[in-house]
Design a protein around this motif. Structure first.
Motif, PDB file in Angstrom:
ATOM      1  N   ASP A 288      54.352 -14.407  -8.187  1.00  0.00           N
ATOM      2  CA  ASP A 288      55.286 -13.430  -8.723  1.00  0.00           C
ATOM      3  C   ASP A 288      56.203 -12.933  -7.603  1.00  0.00           C
ATOM      4  O   ASP A 288      56.092 -13.350  -6.447  1.00  0.00           O
ATOM      5  CB  ASP A 288      54.503 -12.267  -9.342  1.00  0.00           C
TER       6      ASP A 288
ATOM      7  N   LYS B 249      59.371 -17.056  -7.171  1.00  0.00           N
ATOM      8  CA  LYS B 249      60.565 -16.383  -7.656  1.00  0.00           C
ATOM      9  C   LYS B 249      61.450 -16.009  -6.459  1.00  0.00           C
ATOM     10  O   LYS B 249      61.012 -16.088  -5.302  1.00  0.00           O
ATOM     11  CB  LYS B 249      60.199 -15.126  -8.439  1.00  0.00           C
TER      12      LYS B 249
ATOM     13  N   GLU C 116      62.299 -15.071 -14.337  1.00  0.00           N
ATOM     14  CA  GLU C 116      61.543 -14.188 -15.222  1.00  0.00           C
ATOM     15  C   GLU C 116      62.407 -13.733 -16.391  1.00  0.00           C
ATOM     16  O   GLU C 116      63.471 -13.150 -16.201  1.00  0.00           O
ATOM     17  CB  GLU C 116      61.044 -12.974 -14.451  1.00  0.00           C
ATOM     18  N   LYS C 117      61.935 -14.010 -17.614  1.00  0.00           N
ATOM     19  CA  LYS C 117      62.621 -13.605 -18.845  1.00  0.00           C
ATOM     20  C   LYS C 117      64.083 -14.035 -18.868  1.00  0.00           C
ATOM     21  O   LYS C 117      64.927 -13.376 -19.465  1.00  0.00           O
ATOM     22  CB  LYS C 117      62.531 -12.085 -19.031  1.00  0.00           C
TER      23      LYS C 117
ATOM     24  N   ASP D 299      59.377 -17.979 -16.925  1.00  0.00           N
ATOM     25  CA  ASP D 299      58.212 -17.333 -17.531  1.00  0.00           C
ATOM     26  C   ASP D 299      58.731 -16.206 -18.407  1.00  0.00           C
ATOM     27  O   ASP D 299      59.526 -15.375 -18.011  1.00  0.00           O
ATOM     28  CB  ASP D 299      57.225 -16.834 -16.474  1.00  0.00           C
ATOM     29  N   ASP D 300      58.288 -16.232 -19.649  1.00  0.00           N
ATOM     30  CA  ASP D 300      58.726 -15.253 -20.629  1.00  0.00           C
ATOM     31  C   ASP D 300      57.534 -14.882 -21.485  1.00  0.00           C
ATOM     32  O   ASP D 300      56.560 -15.634 -21.582  1.00  0.00           O
ATOM     33  CB  ASP D 300      59.859 -15.812 -21.489  1.00  0.00           C
TER      34      ASP D 300
ATOM     35  N   TRP E 181      54.176  -7.153 -20.948  1.00  0.00           N
ATOM     36  CA  TRP E 181      53.499  -8.428 -20.739  1.00  0.00           C
ATOM     37  C   TRP E 181      52.035  -8.332 -21.161  1.00  0.00           C
ATOM     38  O   TRP E 181      51.445  -9.335 -21.548  1.00  0.00           O
ATOM     39  CB  TRP E 181      53.579  -8.839 -19.268  1.00  0.00           C
TER      40      TRP E 181
ATOM     41  N   PHE F 102      67.328 -12.494 -14.175  1.00  0.00           N
ATOM     42  CA  PHE F 102      66.464 -11.400 -14.628  1.00  0.00           C
ATOM     43  C   PHE F 102      67.263 -10.153 -15.018  1.00  0.00           C
ATOM     44  O   PHE F 102      66.901  -9.445 -15.953  1.00  0.00           O
ATOM     45  CB  PHE F 102      65.461 -11.047 -13.533  1.00  0.00           C
TER      46      PHE F 102
END
Length: 491
Positions: free
Chosen positions: A236, A270, A284-285, A299-300, A307, A390
């Motif tokens: 992350d 990331k 992310e998303k 990643d979603d 989450w 993001f």
């Protein structure tokens, strides 16, 4: 059991690097960032699940926000559980019982959804390990569920020939930082994150940085690598908080271990926290606005908000999740879809229904997704994805596709092009991108869902395809366009 690497980073520095990878960026760059199996897989599943699922309020950042008076989690916590000095985050651990956790059922659900790899959030920012750890008493085998969550699930996934992923979010867990609000736990001297209790220090990261880096950051990841051999290690944000020497050393360790296993593994990050010469990028998303040359991941989450599981969590409809998958694949991406189990180990029915819908569609139409590669054009239509990553996550959430939005994929042998309208086009589909494509080499045009051959013709607007009767599935309707030779590019 082999000695754990956390004992000292200097051990790595003194190691004889007779192995393929040294802890340098140049040496690590010899690793192929994206193996073919991941290019083929397209869809994976993970889940945010831990003691933070017990309060089921706010989001997975509850452990942090319950210690910050300006957050609603703090006031909720005070009303329901008491002051953090009297009821700390660690007091949720015995309440994280997971009595309905069934790794066989979960693995089968993931497999039936069409996912090709899966695994848990191995550790979030909170410092709680979801595996049988010898480095911290705050782990799912010794406390809470009294189960090896990660290990039991990996065993079931491998029975189904699925790859495994372990995600690590704990780079922010070090609590003894002097950088104000940017650390995870609020360092109030009256609250448990500031406690000198030897066990609480291990949960809240309250220790000197050198000790934390060796045991809590490096040690835990290496322990998972040694005990469970994940196919993907995923990081992350905030990995930039970890000194470069540790990032290099872990990467070399993992890749060298995988070389011994004889497996092609993946490191995903990331931001800019690892070079893309040997790792993969994750959004992310968010997604890429167009085709990327290098394989990437998004990643979603299956919900529109948190989450982790919270009360009144709103779940996306299946078409929203599927359309995001199709758009991602058309641009050379892979989806990592997050689930939100309840603290008792139940995956709620509304989430299961989305996975079952995905699986049903992929059973019929998976040829247009799995083992495909991007064409030179990702698609056509009015919906255009934002470029902000993001920061534009809310815009991505609002996107609504229709039959006018078409995405393209192609087979690995470059003999077949898949045309995927994101809605039912009615009796006729016009593919305007084909106006500039030589169609003389077309061998057949087939509706993938039923195997029916379709009539088509060239027009001034592109390729016009006569559609069959609407089939018994929803969301998107792939068409296989097979060529005698290679799929042509637009002129």
């Amino acid at each position: 059991m082999k000695p754990l690497i956390y004992l000292s980073l200097s051990i790595l520095a003194l190691k004889s690097w007779a192995e393929p990878y040294e802890p340098t960026w140049d040496s690590l760059a010899k690793h192929q960032a994206a193996p073919e199996w991941l290019e083929d897989a397209k869809l994976g599943i993970y889940f945010h699940w831990g003691p933070y699922s017990v309060p089921a309020f706010g989001n997975e950042w509850y452990p942090r926000n319950m210690h910050h008076p300006r957050h609603r989690e703090y006031h909720h916590h005070a009303r329901k559980y008491g002051d953090p000095a009297d009821f700390g985050y660690h007091d949720f651990v015995p309440m994280f019982t997971a009595e309905h956790y069934d790794p066989e059922d979960w693995a089968e659900l993931f497999h039936q959804s069409g996912a090709r790899f899966a695994g848990p959030v191995a550790e979030h920012h909170d410092g709680y390990a979801m595996w049988d750890s010898e480095l911290t008493p705050w782990n799912s085998k010794d406390t809470g569920p009294k189960r090896d969550i990660l290990g039991e699930l990996f065993e079931e996934l491998r029975k189904r020939d699925m790859k495994t992923i372990a995600t690590f979010h704990h780079a922010r867990n070090l609590g003894n930082r002097n950088d104000g609000d940017s650390h995870y736990y609020n360092y109030n001297p009256n609250w448990p994150p500031a406690s000198d209790d030897p066990e609480l220090r291990l949960l809240y990261g309250n220790m000197p940085e050198s000790e934390w880096l060796e045991r809590m950051w490096m040690g835990k990841i290496v322990e998972v690598v040694d005990k469970y051999q994940p196919d993907i290690v995923w990081f992350d944000s905030w990995l930039d908080r970890i000194p470069e020497d540790y990032r290099k050393s872990f990467s070399a360790y993992y890749l060298n271990e995988a070389d011994k296993w004889g497996r092609d593994v993946v490191i995903i990050r990331k931001q800019n926290d690892l070079p893309l010469t040997f790792s993969m990028n994750d959004h992310e998303k968010a997604r890429e606005p167009d085709i990327e040359e290098a394989l990437w991941m998004t990643d979603d989450t299956i919900s529109t908000g948190s989450w982790c599981y919270t009360e009144n969590l709103r779940i996306k409809p299946t078409d929203k999740v599927l359309h995001a998958l199709i758009d991602t694949v058309s641009k050379n991406g892979v989806v990592l879809l997050n689930l939100s189990p309840r603290s008792d180990g139940v995956i709620p029915d509304d989430q299961r229904e989305v996975l079952q819908g995905l699986g049903n569609w992929l059973t019929i139409n998976g040829e247009s997704i799995y083992e495909t590669r991007p064409w030179v054009v990702a698609g056509e239509g009015p919906v255009i994805e934002p470029e902000g990553g993001f920061r534009d996550r809310k815009e991505f959430l609002r996107l609504e596709y229709s039959a006018k939005d078409i995405r393209f994929t192609r087979s690995k042998d470059n003999r077949t092009l898949y045309v995927i309208p994101m809605g039912w086009p009615g009796s006729r589909l016009v593919v305007e991108t084909f106006e500039d494509v030589d169609l003389s080499g077309i061998e057949s045009v087939t509706f993938l869902g039923t195997g029916e051959d379709l009539e088509w013709k060239e027009t001034s607007r592109g390729m016009s395809i006569e559609m069959p009767r609407k089939p018994g599935f929803d969301y998107a309707y792939p068409i296989r366009v097979a060529f005698k030779d290679a799929v042509p590019d637009p002129r």
